[in-house]
Design an enzyme around this catalytic site. Structure first.
Site, mmCIF file in Angstrom:
data_model
loop_
_atom_site.group_PDB
_atom_site.id
_atom_site.type_symbol
_atom_site.label_atom_id
_atom_site.label_comp_id
_atom_site.label_asym_id
_atom_site.label_seq_id
_atom_site.Cartn_x
_atom_site.Cartn_y
_atom_site.Cartn_z
ATOM 1 N N GLU A 152 87.385 6.183 15.240
ATOM 2 C CA GLU A 152 87.866 4.821 15.510
ATOM 3 C C GLU A 152 88.640 4.256 14.320
ATOM 4 O OE1 GLU A 152 84.957 2.363 18.190
ATOM 5 O OE2 GLU A 152 83.778 3.508 16.727
ATOM 6 N N TYR A 179 99.827 -23.634 16.022
ATOM 7 C CA TYR A 179 99.330 -22.442 16.714
ATOM 8 C C TYR A 179 99.715 -21.159 15.985
ATOM 9 C CZ TYR A 179 99.381 -25.896 20.546
ATOM 10 O OH TYR A 179 99.243 -27.013 21.316
ATOM 11 N N GLU A 205 81.028 -7.854 15.383
ATOM 12 C CA GLU A 205 80.359 -9.058 14.906
ATOM 13 C C GLU A 205 80.880 -9.464 13.532
ATOM 14 O OE1 GLU A 205 77.471 -6.957 17.691
ATOM 15 O OE2 GLU A 205 78.989 -6.375 16.234
ATOM 16 N N LYS A 224 86.994 -5.227 22.306
ATOM 17 C CA LYS A 224 87.582 -3.917 22.044
ATOM 18 C C LYS A 224 87.851 -3.286 23.400
ATOM 19 C CE LYS A 224 85.938 -1.037 18.936
ATOM 20 N NZ LYS A 224 85.119 -0.011 18.236
#
Length: 119
Positions: A22, A54, A73, A99
């Site tokens: 990953e 923004y 997290e 994800k």
């Protein structure tokens, strides 16, 4: 009046994950935000200085997404902290970090973490 800004489906290619695969190959991540802040002045003034830009929100999220982490997290927590520091007028942040197609051998669209903090 409750004032909220929503930035929906911000997509980033990043290198977050526990496995070495990953962090080497990367994946697509999606961030959704709902920010609560006192924006009543902007409703009347039509002045960018009376709201939250923004593009600056997006930039703060991108900066944190560019730093690899093992856990969603951890990334989500860093984003929350960065937004609190950069935009002290915020009263609440609701963040969802997903994800897409997590690599654990199942047919799954996404895995997500949702954080909400009120100040």
């Amino acid at each position: 009046m409750v004032s909220q800004i929503e930035l929906k489906d911000m997509k980033f290619y990043a290198y977050h994950g526990v496995s070495p695969q990953e962090t080497k190959v990367g994946n697509t991540f999606v961030v959704n935000l709902i920010l609560t802040a006192p924006l009543e002045k902007a409703v009347i003034s039509d002045d960018l200085h009376d709201t939250i830009n923004y593009a600056e929100i997006f930039g703060a999220v991108k900066q944190e997404m560019d730093i690899p982490s093992k856990l969603l997290e951890h990334v989500a927590g860093r984003i929350m902290n960065a937004l609190k520091v950069k935009f002290p007028q915020l009263q609440e942040i609701r963040l969802k970090l997903s994800k897409l197609n997590p690599p654990f051998g199942g047919n799954l669209h996404s895995a997500s973490i949702i954080l909400k903090e009120t100040f």
